[in-house]
Design a protein around this motif. Structure first.
Motif, PDB file in Angstrom:
ATOM      1  N   CYS A  45      38.703  31.200  35.248  1.00  6.06           N
ATOM      2  CA  CYS A  45      38.612  29.930  35.963  1.00  6.06           C
ATOM      3  C   CYS A  45      37.164  29.508  36.177  1.00  6.06           C
ATOM      4  CB  CYS A  45      39.353  30.035  37.289  1.00  6.06           C
ATOM      5  SG  CYS A  45      39.490  28.452  38.140  1.00  6.06           S
ATOM      6  N   GLY A  46      36.347  30.393  36.749  1.00  2.67           N
ATOM      7  CA  GLY A  46      34.950  29.993  36.934  1.00  2.67           C
ATOM      8  C   GLY A  46      34.155  30.902  37.853  1.00  2.67           C
ATOM      9  N   CYS A  47      34.673  31.190  39.036  1.00  4.08           N
ATOM     10  CA  CYS A  47      33.878  31.965  39.998  1.00  4.08           C
ATOM     11  C   CYS A  47      33.876  33.455  39.637  1.00  4.08           C
ATOM     12  CB  CYS A  47      34.417  31.763  41.412  1.00  4.08           C
ATOM     13  SG  CYS A  47      36.073  32.413  41.654  1.00  4.08           S
ATOM     14  N   ILE A  48      32.978  34.175  40.292  1.00  6.29           N
ATOM     15  CA  ILE A  48      32.871  35.618  40.021  1.00  6.29           C
ATOM     16  C   ILE A  48      34.157  36.347  40.409  1.00  6.29           C
ATOM     17  CG2 ILE A  48      31.749  36.114  42.245  1.00  6.29           C
ATOM     18  CD1 ILE A  48      30.032  38.188  40.624  1.00  6.29           C
ATOM     19  N   PHE A  49      34.836  35.846  41.426  1.00  8.10           N
ATOM     20  CA  PHE A  49      36.108  36.457  41.832  1.00  8.10           C
ATOM     21  C   PHE A  49      37.141  36.312  40.713  1.00  8.10           C
ATOM     22  CE2 PHE A  49      34.028  34.494  45.502  1.00  8.10           C
ATOM     23  CZ  PHE A  49      33.825  35.600  46.305  1.00  8.10           C
ATOM     24  N   SER A  50      37.190  35.119  40.136  1.00  7.41           N
ATOM     25  CA  SER A  50      38.195  34.881  39.094  1.00  7.41           C
ATOM     26  C   SER A  50      37.868  35.671  37.833  1.00  7.41           C
ATOM     27  CB  SER A  50      38.300  33.389  38.772  1.00  7.41           C
ATOM     28  OG  SER A  50      37.103  32.890  38.215  1.00  7.41           O
ATOM     29  N   GLU A  51      36.587  35.904  37.576  1.00  2.34           N
ATOM     30  CA  GLU A  51      36.232  36.708  36.413  1.00  2.34           C
ATOM     31  C   GLU A  51      36.710  38.149  36.622  1.00  2.34           C
ATOM     32  OE1 GLU A  51      32.793  38.596  35.960  1.00  2.34           O
ATOM     33  OE2 GLU A  51      32.660  38.477  33.781  1.00  2.34           O
ATOM     34  N   TRP A  52      36.527  38.654  37.848  1.00  3.01           N
ATOM     35  CA  TRP A  52      36.977  40.005  38.153  1.00  3.01           C
ATOM     36  C   TRP A  52      38.509  40.089  38.088  1.00  3.01           C
ATOM     37  CZ3 TRP A  52      39.857  41.967  42.324  1.00  3.01           C
ATOM     38  CH2 TRP A  52      39.929  43.363  42.353  1.00  3.01           C
TER      39      TRP A  52
END
Ligand code: SF4
Length: 183
Positions: free
Chosen positions: A163-170
Motif C-alpha cells: 500500500c505505501g507506509c512502512i507498516f503496510s510493507e511489513w
C-alpha cells in the motif's frame, strides 16, 4: 475539479470516468505515507509520466512530510484507525489545495482500489469536505478496477506491491499476512 492521486495506476479509471462525465480534471499528488523515500520517488515519477501520457495537468505537492505523517498515525497504529488517519491527512490537504486553487470539487483515486478501506476513504473525504467547504465527489470507482489496471499495464506503468507506509510493507512482506498484489 482536483483529483487526489495516490499513484498512476489507480488514476487511470477515475480520470477516464470523470472526463466522460464532463469534468475538467487536474491531478494532485500528495502522499507522505509512502515509505521509503525511493519508493515514494518512484511512484511520484510514475504519476508524472502518466499525467504526461494522459494530458493531465498535475499539481505535485513536493512536501514529503514524513514526520507529520508518522506522528499522526502513531496515535492509533492499528488497522483500520491508522488508515483512516492516513486518508484524512491526505484528503484534508487535497481539499485545502482545491480551495486555494479555486476548484469547485475534489475526489481521490483511493476510491478505485479494492485494497483500501473504501468506507473510510469516503468518510475522510466527507470530513475534508465539511472542513474546507469544497465538495467531495464520491463515486465507487472500484467497478473499473480491472479496466484501470489493464490501462496501467498497457501504458507500462510501475505497479507497486504494497500500500505505501512502512507498516503496510511489513504486513505485506514481513508478517506474511497478505500475499496479494496491491496497487
Ligand atoms: S496501509 Fe495504506 S492506507 Fe493504511 S496507513 Fe498505510 S499507507 Fe495509509
Amino acid at each position: 475539479m482536483l483529483l487526489h492521486a495516490c499513484c498512476g495506476p489507480c488514476a487511470v479509471y477515475p480520470l477516464q470516468w470523470l472526463r466522460e462525465a464532463g469534468c475538467q480534471v487536474t491531478g494532485f499528488f500528495y502522499n507522505p505515507n509512502i515509505h521509503p523515500w525511493r519508493e515514494y520517488a518512484r511512484r511520484a515519477r510514475t504519476m508524472e509520466r502518466y499525467a504526461v501520457l494522459a494530458g493531465l495537468p498535475l499539481d505535485k505537492d513536493t512536501g514529503y512530510e514524513l514526520e507529520q505523517y508518522l506522528a499522526a498515525v502513531l496515535t492509533d497504529p492499528a488497522v483500520p484507525g491508522r488508515c483512516h488517519t492516513c486518508y484524512r491527512l491526505r484528503l484534508a490537504r487535497a481539499a485545502r489545495a482545491a480551495r486555494e486553487g479555486g476548484f469547485t470539487a475534489f475526489s481521490t483515486t483511493l476510491l478505485a482500489s479494492p485494497f483500501q478501506h473504501h468506507q473510510l476513504v469516503q468518510k475522510a473525504g466527507e470530513e475534508a469536505d465539511r472542513e474546507s467547504g469544497v465538495a467531495f465527489l464520491y463515486r465507487d470507482f472500484r467497478v473499473g478496477w480491472a479496466e484501470g489496471m489493464q490501462g496501467a499495464k498497457a501504458a507500462g506503468l510501475y505497479r507497486q506491491s504494497y500500500c505505501g507506509c512502512i507498516f503496510s510493507e511489513w504486513e505485506r512482506f514481513g508478517a506474511g499476512r497478505d500475499d496479494r498484489e496491491r496497487s
